[in-house]
Scaffold this active site. Sequence first.
Site, short mmCIF file in Angstrom:
data_model
loop_
_atom_site.label_atom_id
_atom_site.label_comp_id
_atom_site.label_asym_id
_atom_site.label_seq_id
_atom_site.Cartn_x
_atom_site.Cartn_y
_atom_site.Cartn_z
CE LYS A 143 -2.81 7.85 9.14
NZ LYS A 143 -2.12 6.71 9.73
N GLY A 194 3.46 -1.11 5.51
CA GLY A 194 2.22 -1.21 4.73
C GLY A 194 2.48 -1.28 3.24
NE ARG A 195 6.71 3.45 2.23
CZ ARG A 195 6.61 3.84 3.49
NH1 ARG A 195 5.45 3.75 4.11
NH2 ARG A 195 7.64 4.30 4.15
CG HIS A 216 -3.85 9.17 -27.95
ND1 HIS A 216 -4.05 9.48 -29.28
CD2 HIS A 216 -3.29 7.95 -27.90
CE1 HIS A 216 -3.64 8.45 -30.01
NE2 HIS A 216 -3.16 7.51 -29.20
CD GLU A 265 2.90 6.13 2.92
OE1 GLU A 265 2.06 6.68 3.65
OE2 GLU A 265 2.68 5.02 2.39
CD GLU A 285 -8.86 6.99 5.71
OE1 GLU A 285 -8.43 6.38 6.73
OE2 GLU A 285 -8.31 8.02 5.28
CE LYS A 336 2.91 -2.58 10.40
NZ LYS A 336 4.10 -2.02 9.77
C1 G6Q Z 1 2.17 2.32 4.11
C2 G6Q Z 1 1.50 3.21 5.04
C3 G6Q Z 1 0.03 3.37 4.84
C4 G6Q Z 1 -0.80 2.26 5.45
C5 G6Q Z 1 -2.25 2.72 5.52
C6 G6Q Z 1 -3.16 1.68 6.09
O1 G6Q Z 1 3.33 2.06 4.15
O2 G6Q Z 1 1.84 2.87 6.32
O3 G6Q Z 1 -0.34 3.48 3.49
O4 G6Q Z 1 -0.67 1.07 4.74
O5 G6Q Z 1 -2.32 3.89 6.26
O6 G6Q Z 1 -2.80 1.36 7.39
P1 G6Q Z 1 -3.40 0.10 8.08
O7 G6Q Z 1 -2.98 -1.10 7.32
O8 G6Q Z 1 -2.85 0.11 9.48
O9 G6Q Z 1 -4.89 0.26 8.06
#
Ligand code: G6Q
Length: 553
Positions: free
Chosen positions: A506, A269-270, A386, A355, A214, A208
């Site tokens: 972060k 994001g989620r 199990h 989250e 990462e 996003k």
């Molecule tokens: C979700 C969070 C988080 C996000 C990641 C990746 O709701 O905001 O999990 O999706 O940190 O972020 P980017 O898509 O900006 O790389």
Amino acid sequence: MATRPPLELPCWGRLREHHAAVVRRHLRELFTEDPQRARDLTFEAAGWRVDLSKHRITRDTIQLLVQLAEQCGLAARREAMFRGERINTTEFRPVLHIALRLPRSRSLIVGDQDVVPQVHQVLDRMADFATRVRLGAWKGFTGKRIRNIVNIGIGGSDLGPAMVYEALQFHADQNLRVRYVSNVDGSDLTLALRDLDPAATLFVVCSKTFTTLETMTNARSAREWLISQLGSESAIARHFVAVSTNQAAVREFGIAPENMFVFWDWVGGRYSVDSAIGLSVMIAIGPDAFREFLAGFHAMDEHFRSAPLQRNVPVLLGLLAVWYVNFFGCQTWAVVPYEHCLRRLPSYLQQLVMESNGKSVTLQGEAVSYATAPVVWGEPGTNGQHSFFQLLHQGTVLVPCDFIGFCEAQTPLQHHHDLLIANMLAQAEALAFGRTAEEVAARGVTAGLVPHRTFQGNRPSTILMAPKLTPRSLGALIALYEHAVFTQGVIWNINSFDQWGVELGKELADRIAPELGTNEEVQHDASTTQWILYYRERRARDGRAGKPPARAN
Ligand code: G6Q
């Protein structure tokens, strides 16, 4: 909008009193007293049949919880979301994942713009691109057909597509290999690429912000790998596409605007798997199936928006979490899909729930005086049986469980499926009804072993079943949980749509990363400093002191 903490609402006190009575009741009694219980506490929504009868509730519980939802202003908050109001108040944004699945014929005006045509314009571009990749019309730099898709993203830009791709494997093109790389640990990328032909590999970089440590680290290493293997920077245009809201950063990375798919800041994001973040899924299952996936979400959205609260399945699931967390003191919730292809669902829901609602400050910025989101965890059934089911049956903590299954098998191995579903039903039955000491003794068990072999029961679970795991039923299931999470957030009076809690770590990692590769003095607490120095020393001693790690952004 709730202006008072839920604890001060009149029905919170009534729920407390009611709980004091219910907590003494056993599900065995509740079922014996009420022959209609199973029928009346089973609900339908968007193709899902959801049985709440094995919960430690009565009809009064539902009534009181619904009153709580009313007193918290759930209906108004829900409408505010559907209308595109800025309900994400700490990021000053609307929350409009529901717009991502609105049919083309609908409109949703936010500010002065109808967002629905924008959504469908991107979907059409995705469909065009996905079709070209699937048909082999989109070729790699050397003219080879694309056979491998590598999605690079993390968190919401990984868990959604990764979970959905795995879930819909039987709907996916078997000629395509789709992999998901998320971890900054180089092993993730290395293992994903080591048997791939670069000339037949397409990277989908999902971020996003397009600044995430990462993802950008993995994307840069993937770009280096590709260029070194194919011998030309020009290869990037045929092997990299991006999904992001940050056009400038995508361009700067070297991906042309025509290879970029956008989404918007009003998609969290989620909550983004149904946006362009789902591109890898669309390539795998095809545009038509992806539209079915969206239709499933939409069907659940419509149910959530219009069904009366006492029959509104996402609302009821959300309220049940409040019931167990705040009244029974449950701290965890297990999700156990009886479907191998849903094996990543627990991780996906972990992010969605934890989250969104793992917060301790109200919308007004005050400390909450009650518990919020439970820890969500789980594994597919029957595997979990199990391992951790021992604790579910005989442990000292109460863990509500969601059991998710499908009537129809995805394979011709019908007897496997019958065994699978038999196990799901058996676990829910055993948890609820247990086996008394008398019943154990009557089976001839020696007296000394009776306590060990007794099952208290009275352990709650939900059974969720749909006819078959399809793109549509999966979309509806995800939306079901999204709206349950929304409901909880409203009751707890928190912002379910920000995630400030991930920022500090972060920021510190960004500071520590360059410190690992230098000899400069560092200023942290004694423990962190000690570890930095230890790592530095080992890194230098082992001759790994290469270039210092780059900063995140
Ligand atoms: C979700 C969070 C988080 C996000 C990641 C990746 O709701 O905001 O999990 O999706 O940190 O972020 P980017 O898509 O900006 O790389």
